[in-house]
Design a protein around this motif. Structure first.
Motif, PDB file in Angstrom:
ATOM      1  N   SER A 241      76.256 128.760 -10.914  1.00  0.00           N
ATOM      2  CA  SER A 241      76.080 127.730  -9.896  1.00  0.00           C
ATOM      3  C   SER A 241      77.155 127.797  -8.822  1.00  0.00           C
ATOM      4  O   SER A 241      77.019 127.176  -7.774  1.00  0.00           O
ATOM      5  N   ASP A 242      78.234 128.552  -9.057  1.00  0.00           N
ATOM      6  CA  ASP A 242      79.269 128.702  -8.043  1.00  0.00           C
ATOM      7  C   ASP A 242      78.857 129.674  -6.942  1.00  0.00           C
ATOM      8  O   ASP A 242      79.520 129.774  -5.925  1.00  0.00           O
ATOM      9  N   GLU A 243      77.769 130.410  -7.157  1.00  0.00           N
ATOM     10  CA  GLU A 243      77.354 131.407  -6.195  1.00  0.00           C
ATOM     11  C   GLU A 243      76.434 130.814  -5.132  1.00  0.00           C
ATOM     12  O   GLU A 243      75.592 129.972  -5.420  1.00  0.00           O
ATOM     13  N   GLY A 244      76.622 131.277  -3.886  1.00  0.00           N
ATOM     14  CA  GLY A 244      75.709 130.874  -2.834  1.00  0.00           C
ATOM     15  C   GLY A 244      74.469 131.743  -2.869  1.00  0.00           C
ATOM     16  O   GLY A 244      74.551 132.963  -3.042  1.00  0.00           O
ATOM     17  N   ARG A 245      73.300 131.119  -2.742  1.00  0.00           N
ATOM     18  CA  ARG A 245      72.030 131.851  -2.733  1.00  0.00           C
ATOM     19  C   ARG A 245      71.586 132.051  -1.292  1.00  0.00           C
ATOM     20  O   ARG A 245      71.745 131.168  -0.466  1.00  0.00           O
ATOM     21  N   LEU A 246      70.995 133.216  -1.022  1.00  0.00           N
ATOM     22  CA  LEU A 246      70.507 133.486   0.320  1.00  0.00           C
ATOM     23  C   LEU A 246      69.216 132.715   0.564  1.00  0.00           C
ATOM     24  O   LEU A 246      68.325 132.688  -0.289  1.00  0.00           O
ATOM     25  N   ALA A 247      69.113 132.100   1.729  1.00  0.00           N
ATOM     26  CA  ALA A 247      67.919 131.335   2.093  1.00  0.00           C
ATOM     27  C   ALA A 247      67.551 131.633   3.537  1.00  0.00           C
ATOM     28  O   ALA A 247      68.419 131.829   4.398  1.00  0.00           O
ATOM     29  N   GLU A 248      66.247 131.677   3.802  1.00  0.00           N
ATOM     30  CA  GLU A 248      65.736 131.872   5.157  1.00  0.00           C
ATOM     31  C   GLU A 248      65.081 130.573   5.618  1.00  0.00           C
ATOM     32  O   GLU A 248      64.237 130.008   4.903  1.00  0.00           O
ATOM     33  N   VAL A 249      65.458 130.107   6.781  1.00  0.00           N
ATOM     34  CA  VAL A 249      64.977 128.812   7.273  1.00  0.00           C
ATOM     35  C   VAL A 249      63.516 128.906   7.701  1.00  0.00           C
ATOM     36  O   VAL A 249      63.138 129.772   8.492  1.00  0.00           O
ATOM     37  N   ILE A 250      62.709 127.984   7.179  1.00  0.00           N
ATOM     38  CA  ILE A 250      61.286 127.916   7.515  1.00  0.00           C
ATOM     39  C   ILE A 250      61.028 126.862   8.583  1.00  0.00           C
ATOM     40  O   ILE A 250      60.291 127.079   9.542  1.00  0.00           O
ATOM     41  N   SER A 251      61.619 125.691   8.410  1.00  0.00           N
ATOM     42  CA  SER A 251      61.462 124.594   9.368  1.00  0.00           C
ATOM     43  C   SER A 251      62.725 123.743   9.346  1.00  0.00           C
ATOM     44  O   SER A 251      63.483 123.764   8.372  1.00  0.00           O
ATOM     45  N   VAL A 252      62.926 122.986  10.427  1.00  0.00           N
ATOM     46  CA  VAL A 252      64.165 122.222  10.582  1.00  0.00           C
ATOM     47  C   VAL A 252      63.857 120.771  10.877  1.00  0.00           C
ATOM     48  O   VAL A 252      62.955 120.447  11.663  1.00  0.00           O
ATOM     49  N   GLU A 253      64.609 119.876  10.236  1.00  0.00           N
ATOM     50  CA  GLU A 253      64.603 118.442  10.512  1.00  0.00           C
ATOM     51  C   GLU A 253      66.051 118.015  10.718  1.00  0.00           C
ATOM     52  O   GLU A 253      66.977 118.726  10.317  1.00  0.00           O
ATOM     53  N   PRO A 254      66.280 116.849  11.338  1.00  0.00           N
ATOM     54  CA  PRO A 254      67.670 116.404  11.505  1.00  0.00           C
ATOM     55  C   PRO A 254      68.396 116.301  10.161  1.00  0.00           C
ATOM     56  O   PRO A 254      67.971 115.571   9.269  1.00  0.00           O
ATOM     57  N   GLY A 255      69.434 117.088   9.985  1.00  0.00           N
ATOM     58  CA  GLY A 255      70.231 117.031   8.778  1.00  0.00           C
ATOM     59  C   GLY A 255      69.676 117.774   7.586  1.00  0.00           C
ATOM     60  O   GLY A 255      70.295 117.798   6.521  1.00  0.00           O
ATOM     61  N   SER A 256      68.506 118.412   7.748  1.00  0.00           N
ATOM     62  CA  SER A 256      67.915 119.115   6.613  1.00  0.00           C
ATOM     63  C   SER A 256      67.028 120.255   7.107  1.00  0.00           C
ATOM     64  O   SER A 256      66.724 120.360   8.292  1.00  0.00           O
ATOM     65  N   ALA A 257      66.617 121.093   6.180  1.00  0.00           N
ATOM     66  CA  ALA A 257      65.728 122.210   6.514  1.00  0.00           C
ATOM     67  C   ALA A 257      64.921 122.586   5.285  1.00  0.00           C
ATOM     68  O   ALA A 257      65.332 122.358   4.147  1.00  0.00           O
ATOM     69  N   ARG A 258      63.765 123.161   5.550  1.00  0.00           N
ATOM     70  CA  ARG A 258      62.951 123.750   4.494  1.00  0.00           C
ATOM     71  C   ARG A 258      63.252 125.237   4.512  1.00  0.00           C
ATOM     72  O   ARG A 258      63.179 125.879   5.569  1.00  0.00           O
ATOM     73  N   VAL A 259      63.604 125.797   3.351  1.00  0.00           N
ATOM     74  CA  VAL A 259      64.018 127.193   3.307  1.00  0.00           C
ATOM     75  C   VAL A 259      63.254 127.945   2.234  1.00  0.00           C
ATOM     76  O   VAL A 259      62.714 127.352   1.292  1.00  0.00           O
ATOM     77  N   ARG A 260      63.246 129.250   2.379  1.00  0.00           N
ATOM     78  CA  ARG A 260      62.665 130.155   1.393  1.00  0.00           C
ATOM     79  C   ARG A 260      63.798 130.867   0.666  1.00  0.00           C
ATOM     80  O   ARG A 260      64.693 131.429   1.303  1.00  0.00           O
ATOM     81  N   THR A 261      63.772 130.826  -0.665  1.00  0.00           N
ATOM     82  CA  THR A 261      64.750 131.525  -1.477  1.00  0.00           C
ATOM     83  C   THR A 261      64.010 132.339  -2.534  1.00  0.00           C
ATOM     84  O   THR A 261      62.785 132.263  -2.645  1.00  0.00           O
ATOM     85  N   ALA A 262      64.761 133.085  -3.318  1.00  0.00           N
ATOM     86  CA  ALA A 262      64.152 133.889  -4.375  1.00  0.00           C
ATOM     87  C   ALA A 262      63.450 133.020  -5.402  1.00  0.00           C
ATOM     88  O   ALA A 262      62.568 133.494  -6.128  1.00  0.00           O
ATOM     89  N   GLN A 263      63.812 131.738  -5.478  1.00  0.00           N
ATOM     90  CA  GLN A 263      63.186 130.825  -6.428  1.00  0.00           C
ATOM     91  C   GLN A 263      61.955 130.129  -5.848  1.00  0.00           C
ATOM     92  O   GLN A 263      61.241 129.420  -6.564  1.00  0.00           O
ATOM     93  N   GLY A 264      61.708 130.301  -4.555  1.00  0.00           N
ATOM     94  CA  GLY A 264      60.575 129.630  -3.909  1.00  0.00           C
ATOM     95  C   GLY A 264      61.042 128.891  -2.671  1.00  0.00           C
ATOM     96  O   GLY A 264      62.078 129.211  -2.087  1.00  0.00           O
ATOM     97  N   THR A 265      60.290 127.891  -2.248  1.00  0.00           N
ATOM     98  CA  THR A 265      60.684 127.092  -1.093  1.00  0.00           C
ATOM     99  C   THR A 265      61.311 125.790  -1.561  1.00  0.00           C
ATOM    100  O   THR A 265      60.927 125.235  -2.591  1.00  0.00           O
ATOM    101  N   GLU A 266      62.276 125.308  -0.801  1.00  0.00           N
ATOM    102  CA  GLU A 266      62.968 124.073  -1.167  1.00  0.00           C
ATOM    103  C   GLU A 266      63.567 123.422   0.067  1.00  0.00           C
ATOM    104  O   GLU A 266      63.728 124.073   1.108  1.00  0.00           O
ATOM    105  N   SER A 267      63.882 122.159  -0.058  1.00  0.00           N
ATOM    106  CA  SER A 267      64.537 121.424   1.023  1.00  0.00           C
ATOM    107  C   SER A 267      66.033 121.374   0.749  1.00  0.00           C
ATOM    108  O   SER A 267      66.457 121.146  -0.392  1.00  0.00           O
TER     109      SER A 267
END
Length: 237
Positions: free
Chosen positions: A182-208
């Motif tokens: 859990s100390d490791e940062g996971r790579l994420a690609e931004v799918i959509s953006v909202e104020p203060g948050s984003a929906r991203v794609r990671t190796a585990q799937g999509t998440e906010s």
């Protein structure tokens, strides 16, 4: 019998081929599709796809493989590849589209194989590197690339002849929550953006995720994510 070594291939290449073939066989066994790209040499991508989807040897299985082409190769690969798929690129180390795809692949959850020649890309650029260390610009036309991916195709089918090899190796950590991981940062690609948050794609799937630490954030940017929060931006190649 005396072994015949193709110019440009050495003993290290055989180990790289074996590792790539086993990984590819395991992915195919799990239901993966092989996506093939070759921005400067599209016939190579088409040739790789034909090799895998057309079982010319009696008893071998047809394997799902598709050649990708077009002006937006990164975008095409993004919408085509699913988590668990494999992408094979035939390109030099300086190809901008392939560099971008390879960099994003961990966020897409796909395995990558890079076939090329000349100066090598940086270590870790792809999961598997099948490389000819010659700077001759004519190498892609000499048949050596064809030899590499023909051997990849053949060795992948050799792996299928040994079903015990096809089971994925268990991850080192099987706990539901691991302090070390859990100390490791996971790579994420931004799918959509909202104020203060984003929906991203990671190796585990999509998440906010929360983005307050790294704003402003734009679609297609690459972020490092930890515990549901973006903790840094990744410079795109």
């Amino acid at each position: 019998m005396t072994a015949v070594v193709e110019p440009g291939l050495d003993e290290n290449a055989s180990a790289d081929l074996a590792a790539a073939s086993l990984a590819l066989a395991r992915r195919f066994a799990a239901g993966a599709t092989l996506w093939c790209v070759a921005p400067a040499w599209e016939p190579h991508a088409q040739h790789v796809a034909v090799e895998f989807v057309h079982p010319v040897v009696v008893g071998t299985r047809a394997l799902p493989a598709v050649a990708l082409a077009g002006p937006d190769l990164v975008g095409t690969a993004r919408v085509s590849a699913r988590r668990g798929d494999v992408l094979l690129a035939v390109a030099g180390a300086s190809d901008a589209d392939v560099r971008s795809i390879m960099q994003r692949a961990p966020a897409w959850g796909i395995t990558t194989i890079w076939v090329g020649s000349g100066p090598r890309p940086p270590a870790g650029s792809a999961d598997h590197l099948l490389w000819i260390d010659e700077e001759d610009p004519l190498v892609p036309a000499t048949g050596r690339f064809v030899l590499l991916y023909h051997l990849l195709w053949e060795l992948t089918h050799v792996c299928f002849e040994h079903p015990g090899l096809l089971a994925e190796e268990p991850a080192d950590c099987t706990d539901e929550v691991c302090v070390t991981c859990s100390d490791e940062g996971r790579l994420a690609e931004v799918i959509s953006v909202e104020p203060g948050s984003a929906r991203v794609r990671t190796a585990q799937g999509t998440e906010s995720i929360a983005t307050v630490l790294v704003e402003p954030v734009a679609v297609d940017e690459l972020l490092l994510v930890h515990a549901g929060m973006a903790i840094g931006k990744v410079e795109q190649l």
